[in-house]
Enzyme design. Sequence first.
Site, PDB file in Angstrom:
ATOM      1  N   ARG A 180      25.712 -11.591  -8.139  1.00 58.12           N
ATOM      2  CA  ARG A 180      24.943 -12.826  -7.892  1.00 58.12           C
ATOM      3  C   ARG A 180      23.996 -11.579  -8.413  1.00 58.12           C
ATOM      4  O   ARG A 180      23.916 -10.591  -8.570  1.00 58.12           O
ATOM      5  CB  ARG A 180      23.682 -13.142  -6.131  1.00 58.12           C
ATOM      6  CG  ARG A 180      23.098 -12.212  -5.839  1.00 58.12           C
ATOM      7  CD  ARG A 180      22.886 -12.525  -4.008  1.00 58.12           C
ATOM      8  NE  ARG A 180      21.926 -13.582  -4.051  1.00 58.12           N
ATOM      9  CZ  ARG A 180      21.176 -13.544  -3.871  1.00 58.12           C
ATOM     10  NH1 ARG A 180      20.289 -12.762  -4.113  1.00 58.12           N
ATOM     11  NH2 ARG A 180      20.108 -14.586  -3.808  1.00 58.12           N
ATOM     12  N   LEU A 198      26.023 -34.117   8.205  1.00 60.59           N
ATOM     13  CA  LEU A 198      26.452 -33.170   8.034  1.00 60.59           C
ATOM     14  C   LEU A 198      27.261 -32.558   8.997  1.00 60.59           C
ATOM     15  O   LEU A 198      25.765 -32.113   9.916  1.00 60.59           O
ATOM     16  CB  LEU A 198      25.733 -31.981   7.107  1.00 60.59           C
ATOM     17  CG  LEU A 198      26.771 -30.838   6.779  1.00 60.59           C
ATOM     18  CD1 LEU A 198      28.209 -30.938   6.129  1.00 60.59           C
ATOM     19  CD2 LEU A 198      25.842 -29.878   5.489  1.00 60.59           C
ATOM     20  N   GLU A 258      -5.641   5.326  -7.877  1.00 56.28           N
ATOM     21  CA  GLU A 258      -4.892   5.010  -9.122  1.00 56.28           C
ATOM     22  C   GLU A 258      -4.128   5.383 -10.120  1.00 56.28           C
ATOM     23  O   GLU A 258      -3.271   4.723 -10.642  1.00 56.28           O
ATOM     24  CB  GLU A 258      -6.805   4.640  -9.340  1.00 56.28           C
ATOM     25  CG  GLU A 258      -7.191   3.843  -8.929  1.00 56.28           C
ATOM     26  CD  GLU A 258      -8.669   3.069  -9.200  1.00 56.28           C
ATOM     27  OE1 GLU A 258      -8.041   2.404 -10.717  1.00 56.28           O
ATOM     28  OE2 GLU A 258     -10.003   2.711  -9.033  1.00 56.28           O
ATOM     29  N   CYS A 262       0.504  -1.539  -0.069  1.00 49.63           N
ATOM     30  CA  CYS A 262      -0.289   0.227  -0.006  1.00 49.63           C
ATOM     31  C   CYS A 262       0.722   1.243  -0.050  1.00 49.63           C
ATOM     32  O   CYS A 262       0.256   2.083  -0.421  1.00 49.63           O
ATOM     33  CB  CYS A 262      -1.062   0.430   1.469  1.00 49.63           C
ATOM     34  SG  CYS A 262      -2.538  -1.307   1.252  1.00 49.63           S
TER      35      CYS A 262
END
Length: 1411
Positions: A492, A467, A1326, A188
């Site tokens: 990355r 492990l 909007e 929002c």
Amino acid sequence: MAMAMARPGGAGDGDAARPLVFALNGARVELAEVDPSLTLLTYLRTRTALRGTKRGCGEGGCGACVVFVSRYNPCTKDIEEITVNSCLTLLCSLDGCAVTTTEGLGNQQAGHHAIHKRLSGFHASQCGFCTPGMTMALYGTLRKSTVKAKHSCHDSLEANGSAGDGINDLQLTPAEAERSIAGNICRCTGYRPLLDACKSFCADVDVEDLGMHQFPDKNELPPYDSTRDPEFPQFLVRECETRGICSQHNSGNISASANGIDGKSVEVQPRFRFSDCASAKDREKVWIDPESLVDVFKALRTYQGTEVKLVVGNTAAGYYKDVKPNVYIDISKVDELLTLREEADGIEVGASVTISNFIEFLESLEVRGLKAPTSGVIGTNNETSIPIVLAAHLKLIASNHVRNWGSVGGNMMIAKLYNFESDIATILLGVDARVKVVSPCGEGTVAKNMSLEDFLERGALDNSELLQSIWIPLDKAFSSQDGPRVRFKTFRASPRPLGFALAYINAAFFARVSEPVHGVTKLDDVRLAFGAFGTEHAVRARRVEDHLNEKTLTWEVILEAVRLLRTEVVPAHGTRHAEYRVSVAVSFLFQFLAPLLKDEDYVSKFNGLLSSGKQVITMTDEYYPVGQPSAKTASVLQASGEAIYVDDIPAPADCLHAAFVCSQKALAKIQNVDVQQALQTPGVVAYVSAADIPRNGQNVGVSMGVFPKQGLFATDLVECVGHLIGLMVADTYDHAKEAAERVEVDYDIKAAGPPVLSAKEAVKRNLFFPVHFLAAGAIKPIGDIMEGFSRGEMILENVEVITESQKHFYMETQTALAIPDEDNCMVIYASTQTPDFVQRTVAEALGIPCHNIRVITRRVGGGFGGKVFRGATVAVACALAAYKLQRPVRTSLDRSTDMAFIGGRSPTTSTFSVAFTKEGRITAVKAEILIEAGYEQDFSSVLPRDFAYSFKKYNYGPVEINFKICKTNLVPKTAMRGPGHTQGSFLAEAVIEHVAARLELDPEIVRERNFHDIGSLCIYFGEGAVGSPESYSLPSLWERLKDSANWVDREREVQEFNEKSTWMKRGLAMIPIVYGNLSQSKSATVSIFADGSIVLESPGVEMGQGLHTKVCQAASFALSKLFPKGRGIDLSRFRIVQSDTISVANGGVTSNSTTSEGCCAAVQAACETLVERLTPLYQQLQAAALHGDVSWENLISKAIYMVDLKVHHRYAPKQFHYLSYAAAASEVEVNLLTGETQILATDLVFDCGKSLNPAVDIGQIEGAFVQGIGFYVTEGVETEDGRELADGTWGYKVPTVDTIPKRFHVELFNSPALQERVLSSKASGEAPLLLAGSVYSAIRKAILSARKERAKWVTSHSKLTDQEPILNDFILDPPASMDRIKKLCGFDNVESYLESMNHNVQNTKSHAASV
């Protein structure tokens, strides 16, 4: 209030008898029986009265469920404090912990916490569903800072005898404050006010430099006093001391010996056993708390052949949700797995050590003076130790909340078992890490060491292997000034700079670099690790390593290396974005090697979040308190978790839960639905389908007046993946969901024929819906199109552009609760934007009158159009189940189901032709628009109206637009914030961009040359919508924006930057919008009570847009007319109650962002009627008063006996259709090596008339703009065989704090008074989404600069591909994702550059030889 079940036995009776003990907001909780699979979130929401902690995704990917967890370590006497995702945290793992939720920090009765108050005061909560999670994320950061401050105070006390008092005594930097919520999603606010609220706790931040807030100065900020924070309960200290538990979660830096194994320990017994079905042995779940590795192996041996899960943090459950074990073995307290050990030549980290503790340990090595080999560029001062490089990369894994609870070994194991795209495996492979695998041997264990590479390549570990730890070598011998240096870097490429997303590819590179001698640099011991590119596990590029080892580095050597790399980094068949991933692998290697030849930074790093934000408003007291930036109603309750959403309503007695049974095929005949196995699921009560619809009812899921009805259940034919077939009803949602998955549907695919999966396929098969009559007027041709084309000097023909769908991703999923009532009635609590139409649809489905159906909606946790149409189906389905069973039925869809069932924004395929002059003046446009609707019309049939409104923002001359609403076998698309407008505005800008490209003009010049004048505006939109000539503010605000954004100087600066920078390019763009708003008729009821308090009733649904706040302000203004100017009715007297279809009937839809103004107008008119009624009495009392002063209380105390103090009014708008204007300028920086984009700045000017509430409107503007960034940049929706591939937080990436503009300025343009508007205002919710197109256009400019740069590198060895013959005229369909940007910049741009550099070297040598 926590439920507790006591059981005989205590700590001394052994784990099997010892209950689970923890603290919840300070209260003791003791549970003798626990389901091992039960998460903390489920416990909180179903077994306690606490509802503040929300379920947003159930994947650890949104942060709505974040809580604060404290652990006491009796060995060190320390208390570790962390934030965790409660949706992933298993309740059994919290033994001895203290859990604090947002309710535990404060509440309305005891007083709210400073965080609650500041989030409210900085206007940082809109729908509020995410706010409790934000609260706890920030609280965790404050507590961490407090601990740091205490250590400083301790040092200060020892030095000079003084210490702080705990009030605002923090050592919090702005960067730390900003990153505190980097693991949380808000849909929002746009994050800016949230970040400001966080930074307000920093001592060196002036509140005047932050955004709009309610605090006059820093002294008025609600103080944070750490001494009043919840303390770790003493009963837990005693409990932990008695047991002597030293948990890894508070291990810090510990070193555990592997020798203390008691081989004669008794057989390990389950701590807890649980079964939801006594007759089904395979449903039993057990929880085991081993104390040593021997115990672990005993448990593994005991339960061999059973689905077993080794648990530290359970964070993998957010990704691998289908893994449902019967046995949980908690290895978080096994000492041998908790090693964090530093030796002279390396580090050992235990498999159960959390990622956060590993990071802290690595960083502590630097603090303690361990100088490992450097990774910096030779000859510079930016050298960094290997531990710090590792720590920095680890901080990009998941979120802080996940890293706090998830383990290093757990990440490694899911990489091994499930081919998880692990960063940890890759970066540790890059440092040549080794692993220790342990197995049982006699009465003890035996360990074997192997390289990480061998470990990853081996098959799965068997039940006798585990492990234990990872060894990271640190070769300090090479720190000599005279010898070679070590260069270590990690990389990355991810959709989010700060992590919180899986990488498309990751890498870690290591090499020993000789000092340059006579310009010659050599490499040795090269290690190149790559992962996440579509491979089973991280791998070494061995052939490239061999190629580089002992080589003198040259451009030609690097070129050969990257070419060779393409043969080694080969994604598996079917890997998405495979070509992009390989290209980025090449880029990473280039970034590692190229600086050794040319000393420069090849890319700029992401270096922070939002650095500044400014809001400019002009306030007036003309309609006071309307126009004031009042805090949003109930925002502090949203922060504290006291605000109630539908799923927070306590379950009524005998309440059941429903889960959807949806189609898994895009198109098929239903042969049979077999529910027998599903009905055997424990807790299941019934299956509900179309067969259960009452005799007088209808199979209808959506009934909305002039819109076509939509079905509820499929009967004979399913028409999309996600088509609702039925629902399973059970005692819990988990049981209902499990049963739904066990329903067997027999499909006949051949009989139905092939599905239609695209708009173009629908065209071929002539499958269309009709355009709705409401859109007819807006899409009529304008002018003589043939004449317009004849006037054009140039023509572009049949240019195709595409927009994809966009998901709503509201934080609160679709939710409903249906309760049968007497006399064939039903009460429904629904998270909906249309209580009115839910009422009508349920009545039709059940075949009963509307007055028997009462729909109540208090608030909605985000809607954005997604809770208008198809959301009604959820409530109808629950109502039908409740009607059949005569028991309450509720559902709150899981995120995956919600995203599959609710269609999102309508995709469009537009083909346009445009005629224009050589100066850039457009003379005609013709376009054909294909709208992909799905298998039902939903909102798509009306979409052309809104599409046309926003497309017509420019004066093209004659315009002809033809729409085809394509019926496909996909989930029906629906209204999504700015429906149609968003796609139409994009097409308008595409026309401008392509014209500008063909003419080689700046797009802003072409935009300005095609602005409307008042005459053309009236032709396009009608005089009624345009209003008075002075209301056309676009030209004025455009010039205002150019001035405030310093446009001319910044254009020059961007050009200069691009001329100097090779691999980073900037773009600066500016776009306008003309947005058509549709006013709504609304009603309201106002009631005044005997004490002068006032209740307002309105059909408008509060969903974060501040409707309730504005309505209260409008009521206060209207009632204040009773008094002389300067007096009024305080806002505290008003309460606006939930939307209720019985008390306020026929309320319509809350949509278009115009509901607020309609409700304000209705309330204002009702209050004015009350003023008329009260005025005679007021004047009478005033005449009798001593000083003519009559108080409101006195007036009402007399009026209740003679005046009707309740008024209902229906408002009809004077202006049904009106226009809004705005413009935005955005500057971006694009990384040509990865395709990553940073939004450096956005300046935005928006005309919303005279704002009803500037704080609310700015929040709406910023939030909509950032949601638009999602549409234009980050939120791609991909499908395969009719199934959407992204159905949760892992695959669908909404914007986060690191993807918004770093500098975000918003100005509310003060346009002239608009008498035809409600209080001279315009809607704001909007239209701003469309302005994010400025980001997209800026990216286009950056790409153009990159393409021009690349053209310079073209030699006989490389050439532009056939797809890019024109550098400045290219197609970039939104979203402008990393792979699309990289493709346009060139998947082979590194090779092109290297060929150019090598070619230049060879030419230089040839020239020297000839001389």
